[in-house]
Design a protein around this motif. Sequence first.
Motif, PDB file in Angstrom:
ATOM      1  N   ALA A   1      -4.728  -5.517  -0.937  1.00  0.00           N
ATOM      2  CA  ALA A   1      -3.903  -4.686  -1.627  1.00  0.00           C
ATOM      3  C   ALA A   1      -3.015  -5.661  -2.629  1.00  0.00           C
ATOM      4  CB  ALA A   1      -2.816  -3.977  -0.762  1.00  0.00           C
TER       5      ALA A   1
ATOM      6  N   GLN B   1      -6.849  -2.389   0.448  1.00  0.00           N
ATOM      7  CA  GLN B   1      -7.003  -1.208  -0.193  1.00  0.00           C
ATOM      8  C   GLN B   1      -7.786  -0.336   0.564  1.00  0.00           C
ATOM      9  OE1 GLN B   1      -7.796  -1.657  -4.438  1.00  0.00           O
ATOM     10  NE2 GLN B   1      -6.848  -3.451  -4.536  1.00  0.00           N
TER      11      GLN B   1
ATOM     12  N   THR C   1       0.975  -1.258   0.045  1.00  0.00           N
ATOM     13  CA  THR C   1      -0.144  -0.027  -0.389  1.00  0.00           C
ATOM     14  C   THR C   1       0.926   1.336   0.238  1.00  0.00           C
ATOM     15  OG1 THR C   1      -0.268   0.153   2.448  1.00  0.00           O
ATOM     16  CG2 THR C   1      -1.768  -1.291   1.290  1.00  0.00           C
TER      17      THR C   1
END
Length: 355
Positions: A201, A194, A170
Amino acid sequence: MTDIMHFLQTPPVAARRRQAGLTLVELMISMAIGLILVAGIATLIARQSSSRAELEKTNRQIENGRYALTLLQEDIQHAGFYGQYIGALPALAALPDPCSTSAADIDAALAMLLQGYDAPASVPAPLSTCLPDANHIPGTDILVIRRLEATDALPTIATLVAGQIYVQTTPSDKVTALGPDPTPATPSVYTLKQKDATTPAQLRRFVEHIYFLSPCNVYASGATACTSAADNGRPIPTLKRLEMSVTAGATALITVPLVEGIENLQLDYGIDATGDGTPATPYITAPTIANWPNVMSVQVTLLARNTEPSSGHDDGTKIYNMGAGGTVGPFSASPYKRHVYSANVRVINPSGQRE
């Protein structure tokens, strides 16, 4: 009347003599002229064939030199690409072990996106555990590049390959681990999400490439390193790289031959001393441990030679400029033609973040 007709039908004696054929002298002269013509044609064909062969050798050398330069250029430009992660990476007190396949070691090594060895006479430890001396040309540079796979076809947790190293990122965090993900009964190591706090992610395969020059391309039968019997008794210097991959389900570094005929490789590094992403001059050949993360540009200089000798050629008097690393040559009575290729390559990811 009969006599007249007989006279008309019978050619004169002179005419009969003219049709009798060639004399021995005339035949020998004709043969000599024919042999001269055949010899001239044969010489012309041989010269054309030789010129065509030399042209093909030159074309292969140009193609190999440019291709090797392109490979290095594209990989250096991608160095330090870590997906969405743009956070700080901790400073290292020592160069990472490029031969380590441990996820923890690799996670720490991400701080060293580029790592080089300046023209070592012998492969230094711990790199020597995966790159034997016999497979490295002494006095040529070695370059380690670390990044993540840049493809858009990203793997999912369900498709991870056993033994492969992956990094989940991230903008502010990252997780480096070994695929595949644990069984459903075990908590996943890839826990990053996310922005929606639900979707996992991005996951990307970890890439480590160790570029080096080897004295040969193909080992002799039964050999595991370069010898004088490699390449059918005529070893060809070759650009190769060690790639982080998977063998029988386990993480491993495998050797991949890339380009034949690359005889020397020298790398000069531009260091950012002000934090604005601009490399300072002059470039240096051996950055300190603290300065490796500050490398913003790399001057790549390589020497390519023909893979086959050229009859009548002597490269024994030429000297080639290899950048800050100095010169190489002359090559004593060498029948191989050579050429230097050079390019200045920007390390886009770290320099772009500082601009």
